[in-house]
Design a protein around this motif. Structure first.
Motif, PDB file in Angstrom:
ATOM      1  N   SER A  87      28.869  29.964  -0.463  1.00  0.00           N
ATOM      2  CA  SER A  87      29.536  28.968   0.370  1.00  0.00           C
ATOM      3  C   SER A  87      28.905  27.586   0.316  1.00  0.00           C
ATOM      4  O   SER A  87      29.420  26.657   0.939  1.00  0.00           O
ATOM      5  N   SER A  88      27.817  27.434  -0.387  1.00  0.00           N
ATOM      6  CA  SER A  88      27.201  26.110  -0.514  1.00  0.00           C
ATOM      7  C   SER A  88      27.505  25.461  -1.855  1.00  0.00           C
ATOM      8  O   SER A  88      27.142  24.307  -2.083  1.00  0.00           O
ATOM      9  N   THR A  90      29.675  24.060  -5.323  1.00  0.00           N
ATOM     10  CA  THR A  90      30.836  23.246  -5.689  1.00  0.00           C
ATOM     11  C   THR A  90      31.334  23.689  -7.054  1.00  0.00           C
ATOM     12  O   THR A  90      30.534  23.886  -7.983  1.00  0.00           O
ATOM     13  N   ASP A 107      32.006  26.017  -1.435  1.00  0.00           N
ATOM     14  CA  ASP A 107      32.126  24.976  -0.419  1.00  0.00           C
ATOM     15  C   ASP A 107      33.276  24.034  -0.775  1.00  0.00           C
ATOM     16  O   ASP A 107      34.125  23.742   0.065  1.00  0.00           O
ATOM     17  N   ASN A 108      33.308  23.581  -2.020  1.00  0.00           N
ATOM     18  CA  ASN A 108      34.318  22.600  -2.450  1.00  0.00           C
ATOM     19  C   ASN A 108      34.834  22.974  -3.837  1.00  0.00           C
ATOM     20  O   ASN A 108      34.055  23.167  -4.769  1.00  0.00           O
ATOM     21  N   CYS A 127      37.332  28.686   0.317  1.00  0.00           N
ATOM     22  CA  CYS A 127      36.660  27.397   0.155  1.00  0.00           C
ATOM     23  C   CYS A 127      36.703  26.636   1.476  1.00  0.00           C
ATOM     24  O   CYS A 127      37.688  26.731   2.225  1.00  0.00           O
ATOM     25  N   THR A 128      35.666  25.876   1.740  1.00  0.00           N
ATOM     26  CA  THR A 128      35.716  24.994   2.901  1.00  0.00           C
ATOM     27  C   THR A 128      36.824  23.974   2.711  1.00  0.00           C
ATOM     28  O   THR A 128      37.633  23.728   3.607  1.00  0.00           O
TER      29      THR A 128
END
Length: 591
Positions: A87-88, A90, A107-108, A127-128
């Protein structure tokens, strides 16, 4: 270097983790069921092996919080994140198409213009935030056959005020207040009014949204909007991904709008026009507007018109861009339009064309352009085995609103002409060497204009001629442009005609050049002088291109006549055809 440092941290963490795991295995490897010695407890400061392993796992999780940036440009660097990223991290797709085949977290997710991502069935992408980018000519795509969780931002290029764009939302659950706030400084504005307007079929006009009045108005998927930015930039749609069928989109036959409706692609992916048209054409106008009409940035120079002839042709990439809106004309009584997930497609090259059936009815295509130096207007011609010289629903499509602007080029039907100006006309290829197409040209006096072919897939053996009956000239457009500065305003049909013939026929053109054709008002007849051994036929057309009469002029006499006593006074065009199929076209005035 900004992407390299997290990678080094990640590798360092893995190295430490591997070392500690090796240490624990050495400590606990024993023939006595992994019993610990006191010295081992003192060294590790943990009571049990499980307690120690939990500590190692916690260390791994903390160390992996160092974000990793994964890039795809045909290959992955530093490695593939599918099923492995956390989750951190990209994920950036620079180009190409990536299939997410295992559940993945990040995350992105950033998808650049021209790139595409496909989520496989049974797979979840979490994804966030997901950022899909576009330019004026290139768009990113996301197709989910599984599940997508997270906020989707589609950054849709939109032209500047004055040019404008027709766009639609590829997300759901976004209010106009949120949209206007997100795009503050980009979306053109005047006071509380924003350059974002649906087409109201009840009034037949665009109605711009107000940031107060329309604050809670939801931007509906599959609805089209006219929008504009200040300088030509990105407008961002933010919300949840549209990943289900959008069904029963109502289109109205309101007289106020002329039955026109503005709808749009509700997905953040390209839409296969073939699939869309096949499913929905029965809901569209069944006469001369069974097509979709795309805005190309200038309504005065003609719309991009796609119909069945477009589908059959390999020349056009029939993909409707993500978040692209377009006009359709509803059938009598109105209709219901369906957008289904099976219509979604990735963009880029003409991949779908390579699979086109070898038995396609398409034979040839021609795009004719009228240019004045400052203005352009196009009209299209197709040769298709499913078409005739008369009207063919879905193959012949009129100009938008069936009205030709002050600067325009268009055609009338070859047969059964009712005066409708067509943007797209299809004919049967069996008639390619015998048809004469009436061209309409609108242009101002003293304005130099050029008529030229700008796109074609016709065989090299087919020549295209522009006949100017006022100047009695014939210009071979396959090798030359037609250029003229009219001494009076040009309007409508009657002066210009388009004809096609094979190169083998042009070699015999001189046998008809010697023929003399004129109107004898006293005899009320057309007089034709020429070689009696050259058996000829004649067709007489009125100013709108309708065939008035056909004649077999087989004779041993040099002088032949066509009776005109029953014809109304006016301008006519006569086409002579020789025994070797060569042709001669001339304008006549019957008084």
């Amino acid at each position: 270097m900004k992407n390299f440092t997290p990678t080094l941290n990640y590798l360092f963490a893995l190295l430490i983790s591997s070392s500690l795991n090796a240490q624990i295995e050495n400590v606990f490897h024993s023939d006595n069921q992994n019993l610990l010695k006191d010295s081992d407890y003192e060294l590790l400061e943990y009571q049990t092996k499980n307690e120690y392993q939990d500590a190692i796992e916690n260390f791994n999780q903390v160390s992996r919080l160092v974000p990793v940036v994964y890039n795809f440009n045909g290959t992955w660097t530093p490695s593939s994140p599918i099923g492995l990223s956390n989750s951190s991290d990209t994920i950036i797709l620079e180009s190409g198409t990536v299939t997410i085949s295992a559940s993945t977290v990040c995350d992105n997710l950033i998808v650049n213009p021209g790139a595409a991502v496909i989520i496989s069935s049974g797979v979840t992408l979490t994804c966030t935030v997901m950022d899909l980018q576009s330019t004026s000519q290139l768009f990113s795509s996301l197709i989910s056959n599984g599940t997508v969780e997270g906020l989707l931002n589609y950054h849709r290029f939109t032209s500047q005020i004055g040019i404008n764009d027709l766009i639609s939302s590829p997300v759901s659950n976004q209010t106009f207040e949120t949209f206007a706030s997100t795009n503050d400084g980009e979306l053109a504005a005047s006071g509380l009014i924003r350059a974002f307007a649906p087409f109201n079929t009840s009034s037949g006009a665009y109605e711009n949204y107000d940031v107060v009045t329309n604050a809670t108005t939801v931007i509906e998927p599959a609805m089209g909007y006219r929008a504009a930015t200040l300088v030509g930039s990105l407008l961002t749609f933010s919300g949840l991904l549209n990943e289900v069928d959008v069904l029963d989109v109502s289109i109205s036959d309101s007289p106020s709008s002329g039955s026109w409706n503005l709808i749009g692609n509700p997905y953040p992916s390209y839409l296969d026009f073939d699939a869309f048209f096949t499913l929905n054409k029965s809901q569209l106008d069944g006469s001369s507007n069974q097509a979709i009409y795309g805005y190309d940035g200038d309504a005065s120079n003609g719309w991009i018109v796609w119909n069945q002839a477009t589908i059959d042709s390999p020349v056009i990439t029939e993909l409707i861009a993500p978040a692209q809106a377009f006009f359709v004309k509803a059938k009598v009584g109105g209709g219901l339009i369906d957008f289904t997930t099976s219509m979604r497609s990735i963009g880029g090259s003409d991949d779908f064309i390579s699979g086109r059936s070898s038995t396609s009815p398409h034979y040839g295509y021609l795009k004719l352009n009228l240019n004045s130096g400052t203005s352009n207007f196009n009209t299209d011609f197709y040769f298709n085995h499913n078409a005739t010289e008369g009207f063919d629903p879905g193959y012949d499509s009129a100009l938008f609103n069936s009205t030709a602007p002050a600067f325009a080029i268009y055609s009338h039907l070859i047969e059964d002409n009712t005066g409708i100006p067509f943007a797209v006309q299809a004919s049967n290829p069996d008639s390619i060497n015998s048809i004469i197409v009436p061209l309409g040209v609108n242009a101002s006096q003293g304005q130099e204009i050029t008529i030229s072919i700008i796109s074609s897939d016709l065989s090299d053996t087919v020549d295209v001629f522009l006949e100017d009956t006022s100047n009695n000239t014939s210009t071979q457009l396959t090798t030359n442009n037609f250029i003229i500065t009219p001494n009076a305003d040009l309007s409508g049909t009657g002066r210009f005609f388009l004809r096609f013939e094979s190169e083998s026929l042009t070699q015999n053109e001189s046998t008809l050049d010697a023929f003399d054709i004129y109107m004898n008002d006293r005899e009320k007849a057309i007089i034709i002088f020429g070689d009696p051994l050259n058996v000829i036929t004649a067709k007489l057309f009125d100013i709108n291109g309708r065939i008035v009469s056909s004649h077999n002029l087989r004779s041993t006499l040099s002088r032949r006549t066509i009776d005109t006593s029953l014809l109304s006074p006016g301008i006519y065009v006569i086409e002579l055809r020789g025994d070797s199929n060569e042709r001669l076209v001339k304008k006549l005035v019957i008084r």
